[in-house]
Design a protein around this motif. Structure first.
Motif, short mmCIF file in Angstrom:
data_model
loop_
_atom_site.label_atom_id
_atom_site.label_comp_id
_atom_site.label_asym_id
_atom_site.label_seq_id
_atom_site.Cartn_x
_atom_site.Cartn_y
_atom_site.Cartn_z
N GLU A 1 101.93 64.82 -31.81
CA GLU A 1 101.09 65.87 -32.41
C GLU A 1 99.61 65.56 -32.23
O GLU A 1 98.80 66.46 -31.97
CB GLU A 1 101.45 66.06 -33.88
N ASP A 2 99.25 64.27 -32.33
CA ASP A 2 97.86 63.87 -32.07
C ASP A 2 97.49 64.15 -30.61
O ASP A 2 96.39 64.60 -30.31
CB ASP A 2 97.66 62.38 -32.36
N TYR A 3 98.43 63.88 -29.70
CA TYR A 3 98.19 64.13 -28.28
C TYR A 3 98.02 65.63 -28.02
O TYR A 3 97.12 66.04 -27.28
CB TYR A 3 99.33 63.55 -27.45
N LEU A 4 98.85 66.45 -28.64
CA LEU A 4 98.73 67.90 -28.48
C LEU A 4 97.38 68.39 -28.99
O LEU A 4 96.74 69.23 -28.35
CB LEU A 4 99.86 68.62 -29.21
N ALA A 5 96.94 67.86 -30.12
CA ALA A 5 95.63 68.25 -30.67
C ALA A 5 94.52 67.85 -29.70
O ALA A 5 93.57 68.60 -29.49
CB ALA A 5 95.42 67.60 -32.03
N PHE A 6 94.65 66.67 -29.09
CA PHE A 6 93.68 66.21 -28.10
C PHE A 6 93.64 67.16 -26.90
O PHE A 6 92.57 67.52 -26.42
CB PHE A 6 94.02 64.78 -27.66
N LEU A 7 94.81 67.57 -26.42
CA LEU A 7 94.87 68.49 -25.29
C LEU A 7 94.22 69.83 -25.63
O LEU A 7 93.46 70.39 -24.83
CB LEU A 7 96.32 68.72 -24.84
N GLN A 8 94.51 70.34 -26.82
CA GLN A 8 93.96 71.62 -27.23
C GLN A 8 92.45 71.55 -27.38
O GLN A 8 91.74 72.53 -27.12
CB GLN A 8 94.62 72.10 -28.52
N GLU A 9 91.95 70.39 -27.77
CA GLU A 9 90.51 70.21 -27.93
C GLU A 9 89.81 70.00 -26.58
O GLU A 9 88.69 70.44 -26.38
CB GLU A 9 90.25 69.00 -28.84
N SER A 10 90.48 69.34 -25.66
CA SER A 10 89.86 68.92 -24.41
C SER A 10 90.07 69.87 -23.23
O SER A 10 89.38 69.76 -22.23
CB SER A 10 90.39 67.54 -24.01
N TYR A 11 91.04 70.74 -23.34
CA TYR A 11 91.39 71.64 -22.24
C TYR A 11 91.36 73.08 -22.73
O TYR A 11 91.59 73.36 -23.89
CB TYR A 11 92.79 71.35 -21.71
N ARG A 12 91.15 73.97 -21.79
CA ARG A 12 91.35 75.38 -22.10
C ARG A 12 92.52 75.86 -21.25
O ARG A 12 92.80 75.31 -20.18
CB ARG A 12 90.09 76.19 -21.81
N PRO A 13 93.22 76.88 -21.72
CA PRO A 13 94.39 77.36 -20.97
C PRO A 13 93.97 77.96 -19.62
O PRO A 13 92.93 78.59 -19.50
CB PRO A 13 94.98 78.45 -21.86
N GLU A 14 94.82 77.76 -18.66
CA GLU A 14 94.62 78.35 -17.35
C GLU A 14 94.78 79.87 -17.47
O GLU A 14 95.68 80.34 -18.15
CB GLU A 14 95.68 77.78 -16.41
N PRO A 15 93.93 80.66 -16.82
CA PRO A 15 94.06 82.12 -16.92
C PRO A 15 95.42 82.61 -16.41
O PRO A 15 95.97 82.06 -15.45
CB PRO A 15 92.94 82.65 -16.02
N ASP A 16 95.95 83.63 -17.06
CA ASP A 16 97.26 84.17 -16.69
C ASP A 16 97.25 84.85 -15.32
O ASP A 16 98.27 84.92 -14.66
CB ASP A 16 97.74 85.19 -17.72
N HIS A 17 96.12 85.34 -14.89
CA HIS A 17 96.08 86.11 -13.64
C HIS A 17 96.09 85.26 -12.38
O HIS A 17 95.99 85.78 -11.29
CB HIS A 17 94.86 87.04 -13.64
N TRP A 18 96.22 83.96 -12.49
CA TRP A 18 96.24 83.10 -11.29
C TRP A 18 97.60 83.08 -10.70
O TRP A 18 98.57 82.90 -10.84
CB TRP A 18 95.76 81.71 -11.61
#
Length: 106
Positions: free
Chosen positions: A89-106
């Motif tokens: 859960e800590d790792y997931l929080a880190f990912l959500q803080e450090s990354y943004r989702p890739e756009p769906d249209h790619w």
């Protein structure tokens, strides 16, 4: 900020269910080992490119992720699924803080 694919995020999220299921422990360990290999590859590439400067602080970020994944794996191998879930859960929080989702249209 870096981007993460929907599939990559879903693969991390799927580990939560696997950690809680003793019958899927081996599969979870294999998934974590695979994620670690991928991060090690990313780290090597980021370090190779560091001759041009540490763009976006990639090396420390990837190293942090690698350490987090290794800690989860170590705790899971030690039979502490509750602690492994907490670290995940800590790792997931880190990912959500450090990354943004890739756009769906790619």
């Amino acid at each position: 900020m870096l981007m993460i694919s929907k599939e990559a995020m879903e693969s991390v999220i799927s580990l939560k269910g696997k950690i809680a299921d003793p019958e899927k422990k081996a599969e979870c360990i294999a998934d974590l080992e695979n994620m670690i290999k991928i991060k090690q590859s990313h780290l090597a590439r980021a370090e190779w490119g560091s001759c041009c400067g540490n763009i976006c602080n990639l090396v420390p970020q990837i190293d942090n992720e690698l350490q987090m994944l290794q800690n989860i794996l170590e705790v899971l191998r030690g039979e502490n699924s509750t602690k492994a879930t907490s670290l995940l859960e800590d790792y997931l929080a880190f990912l959500q803080e450090s990354y943004r989702p890739e756009p769906d249209h790619w």
